[in-house]
Design a protein around this motif. Sequence first.
Motif, PDB file in Angstrom:
ATOM      1  N   LEU A 168     -12.142   7.692 -15.403  1.00 47.59           N
ATOM      2  CA  LEU A 168     -13.284   7.575 -16.308  1.00 47.59           C
ATOM      3  C   LEU A 168     -14.352   6.650 -15.735  1.00 47.59           C
ATOM      4  CD1 LEU A 168     -11.495   7.302 -19.784  1.00 47.59           C
ATOM      5  CD2 LEU A 168     -12.786   9.246 -18.905  1.00 47.59           C
ATOM      6  N   ARG A 169     -13.914   5.635 -15.010  1.00 50.13           N
ATOM      7  CA  ARG A 169     -14.849   4.656 -14.460  1.00 50.13           C
ATOM      8  C   ARG A 169     -15.252   4.981 -13.022  1.00 50.13           C
ATOM      9  NH1 ARG A 169     -14.718   0.463 -17.944  1.00 50.13           N
ATOM     10  NH2 ARG A 169     -15.640  -0.989 -16.469  1.00 50.13           N
ATOM     11  N   GLU A 170     -14.763   6.136 -12.521  1.00 49.26           N
ATOM     12  CA  GLU A 170     -15.075   6.601 -11.166  1.00 49.26           C
ATOM     13  C   GLU A 170     -14.663   5.569 -10.110  1.00 49.26           C
ATOM     14  OE1 GLU A 170     -19.158   7.783 -11.029  1.00 49.26           O
ATOM     15  OE2 GLU A 170     -18.868   9.501 -12.353  1.00 49.26           O
ATOM     16  N   ASN A 171     -13.503   4.966 -10.331  1.00 48.26           N
ATOM     17  CA  ASN A 171     -12.912   4.042  -9.368  1.00 48.26           C
ATOM     18  C   ASN A 171     -11.769   4.736  -8.639  1.00 48.26           C
ATOM     19  OD1 ASN A 171     -14.659   2.002 -10.174  1.00 48.26           O
ATOM     20  ND2 ASN A 171     -13.228   1.190 -11.687  1.00 48.26           N
ATOM     21  N   ASN A 172     -11.427   4.220  -7.474  1.00 45.36           N
ATOM     22  CA  ASN A 172     -10.328   4.781  -6.692  1.00 45.36           C
ATOM     23  C   ASN A 172      -9.009   4.262  -7.240  1.00 45.36           C
ATOM     24  OD1 ASN A 172      -8.357   5.344  -4.698  1.00 45.36           O
ATOM     25  ND2 ASN A 172      -9.920   5.422  -3.116  1.00 45.36           N
ATOM     26  N   PRO A 173      -8.177   5.107  -7.854  1.00 45.91           N
ATOM     27  CA  PRO A 173      -6.931   4.612  -8.445  1.00 45.91           C
ATOM     28  C   PRO A 173      -5.947   4.078  -7.416  1.00 45.91           C
ATOM     29  CG  PRO A 173      -7.021   7.016  -8.533  1.00 45.91           C
ATOM     30  CD  PRO A 173      -8.358   6.557  -8.079  1.00 45.91           C
ATOM     31  N   THR A 189      -3.914  -2.980  -4.755  1.00 45.33           N
ATOM     32  CA  THR A 189      -4.314  -4.352  -5.055  1.00 45.33           C
ATOM     33  C   THR A 189      -3.406  -4.967  -6.103  1.00 45.33           C
ATOM     34  OG1 THR A 189      -6.610  -3.760  -4.562  1.00 45.33           O
ATOM     35  CG2 THR A 189      -6.244  -5.802  -5.758  1.00 45.33           C
ATOM     36  N   ALA A 190      -3.033  -4.176  -7.115  1.00 45.56           N
ATOM     37  CA  ALA A 190      -2.164  -4.681  -8.179  1.00 45.56           C
ATOM     38  C   ALA A 190      -0.778  -5.034  -7.643  1.00 45.56           C
ATOM     39  CB  ALA A 190      -2.059  -3.649  -9.296  1.00 45.56           C
ATOM     40  N   VAL A 191      -0.204  -4.183  -6.797  1.00 45.73           N
ATOM     41  CA  VAL A 191       1.116  -4.459  -6.229  1.00 45.73           C
ATOM     42  C   VAL A 191       1.073  -5.696  -5.341  1.00 45.73           C
ATOM     43  CG1 VAL A 191       2.916  -3.571  -4.701  1.00 45.73           C
ATOM     44  CG2 VAL A 191       1.859  -2.055  -6.379  1.00 45.73           C
ATOM     45  N   ASN A 192       0.032  -5.810  -4.544  1.00 40.47           N
ATOM     46  CA  ASN A 192      -0.105  -6.974  -3.664  1.00 40.47           C
ATOM     47  C   ASN A 192      -0.204  -8.260  -4.480  1.00 40.47           C
ATOM     48  OD1 ASN A 192      -0.340  -8.090  -1.023  1.00 40.47           O
ATOM     49  ND2 ASN A 192      -2.536  -8.347  -1.355  1.00 40.47           N
ATOM     50  N   ALA A 193      -0.969  -8.224  -5.565  1.00 40.25           N
ATOM     51  CA  ALA A 193      -1.092  -9.404  -6.419  1.00 40.25           C
ATOM     52  C   ALA A 193       0.235  -9.733  -7.089  1.00 40.25           C
ATOM     53  CB  ALA A 193      -2.174  -9.165  -7.475  1.00 40.25           C
ATOM     54  N   ARG A 234       0.830  -1.211   0.000  1.00 40.24           N
ATOM     55  CA  ARG A 234       0.000   0.000   0.000  1.00 40.24           C
ATOM     56  C   ARG A 234       0.862   1.258   0.000  1.00 40.24           C
ATOM     57  NH1 ARG A 234      -5.170   0.821   0.295  1.00 40.24           N
ATOM     58  NH2 ARG A 234      -5.974   2.847   0.924  1.00 40.24           N
ATOM     59  N   LEU A 235       1.966   1.239   0.757  1.00 42.94           N
ATOM     60  CA  LEU A 235       2.858   2.396   0.740  1.00 42.94           C
ATOM     61  C   LEU A 235       3.542   2.519  -0.614  1.00 42.94           C
ATOM     62  CD1 LEU A 235       4.173   4.763   2.136  1.00 42.94           C
ATOM     63  CD2 LEU A 235       5.846   3.204   3.143  1.00 42.94           C
ATOM     64  N   THR A 236       3.887   1.396  -1.211  1.00 40.77           N
ATOM     65  CA  THR A 236       4.462   1.411  -2.557  1.00 40.77           C
ATOM     66  C   THR A 236       3.500   2.053  -3.547  1.00 40.77           C
ATOM     67  OG1 THR A 236       5.767  -0.589  -2.125  1.00 40.77           O
ATOM     68  CG2 THR A 236       5.312  -0.058  -4.431  1.00 40.77           C
ATOM     69  N   ALA A 237       2.230   1.642  -3.484  1.00 35.84           N
ATOM     70  CA  ALA A 237       1.228   2.205  -4.392  1.00 35.84           C
ATOM     71  C   ALA A 237       1.015   3.688  -4.124  1.00 35.84           C
ATOM     72  CB  ALA A 237      -0.092   1.449  -4.233  1.00 35.84           C
ATOM     73  N   THR A 238       1.036   4.097  -2.869  1.00 37.28           N
ATOM     74  CA  THR A 238       0.793   5.497  -2.513  1.00 37.28           C
ATOM     75  C   THR A 238       1.891   6.400  -3.051  1.00 37.28           C
ATOM     76  OG1 THR A 238      -0.392   4.851  -0.502  1.00 37.28           O
ATOM     77  CG2 THR A 238       0.447   7.100  -0.600  1.00 37.28           C
TER      78      THR A 238
END
Length: 462
Positions: free
Chosen positions: A433-438, A444-448, A157-161
């Motif tokens: 565009l999809r009103e999602n939280n980037p 989630t992507a980094v964790n996966a 999460r810190l990596t993504a932030t």
Amino acid sequence: MERQDCPGCSARDARIAELERRLSELEARLKTNAANSSTPPSANPLGASPPVTKKKSGRRRGGQPGHPPHLKQLLPPERVTRTESIVPQVCENCEAPLPQAAGPSDPDPKRFQVVELPPIVATVIEYQAHSRTCPCCGVLTEATIPAAIRAHSVGPRLTATLSYFSGCHGVSKRGVEEIAEAVLGVPIALGTVANLEQEVSAALESAHAEALEAVRQADVKYADETSWKVWGQLCWLWAAATAGVAAFVIHARRGAQGLAALLGETINGVVHSDRWHVYLQVPEERRQLCWAHLKRDFQKIVDCGGPSVFVGRRGLRIVRELFAAWHAFAASAISRRRLQELIAPLERRWSKTLLEGALGTDPRVAKFCANLIHLEPALWTFARVENVEPTNNFMERLVRLAVLWRRRSFGCNSAAGCRFVERILTVIQTCRLRENNPLEYLATAVNAHRSGKLCPSLLAGC
């Protein structure tokens, strides 16, 4: 007796004609500004009028009487950390004591929320590998910290932030380093910031490919390109988008190879773009040209004057009527059939104006009109095809984030840096565009990625 032309006079006349042509081109270039070309307002020459001039209305600043209110949004009860109840103690009429519990006739309480940020202290997990001496044989046994733990000193999460700060909000690597220490209380090295960006880039590889394929297969897509730099060398950032997905690609060329890297070898669907010649490989009936560009072109013809100034004036009138019809359609005030009825006479007037301009004496305007005659079918696609607009402003707004990045950092210094740019831009703009939280998606992507799993779908729910 026939008159013989003087060779010297002929050479002089030809020289004068050439100088007049060059003078006309230089004068036209001097009159170029943000209102009649793609020149950004920041690069306007001295004395040029601003591209948009608004008349003063005479009204006071701020919200006007009767405008719809924009009230503060209360967060749902599950987001409330603590509730403080303020209950009246005595009746304001007879001063009798009031019960603490609400009665059946009492209304719901008035609500007011105060949002505060507590001191942010990142969670630090310390792994200790201990050693123990066997009481029987005296041998020292040492525990080891698993390689999977030692592989990462910064959590997902810190990596993504940190990458979110740089890829979405344009914070420099040194700025990210300072935020990590000053705001989050986690001192990290400058090189670690770059390494984390590359890890995020690797985590987003499949998401970028997914967005790219979605854009290529879309029935309608908007496309644009802007300059980029890699170690000071000019290259190009290509972008394409639909209503729900955006994709970015950095390529060394602005020609057919660059367009193929974005939209594939075989281009499907309708492509909305400017008049850059590489888009000629798309048939005119599957193209839409940007009328905002044409409006500036006609304004330039008017500003430069000359014998073909009537072409610019007629073109601007057609543009005004076209946008009036389109805005009425976009506001659901008229049907598509009515829109086509309003556009039909504009097409006829447009064809006549282009023909007269192409046959005129101004070579610059004649070339411009002749080019548009060949592209004329690509001007009216918006009137017959759903989800096609008359301007490419939608795409240019998405590219704006990349343009600001380029101005701040002057591009990239490596191919790996280019991959991070195109992938993080793709994810950020698609999430918007999809009103999602980037940030949630990046975490989630980094964790996966660290778990050896595929990145979650960027287009989930399509």
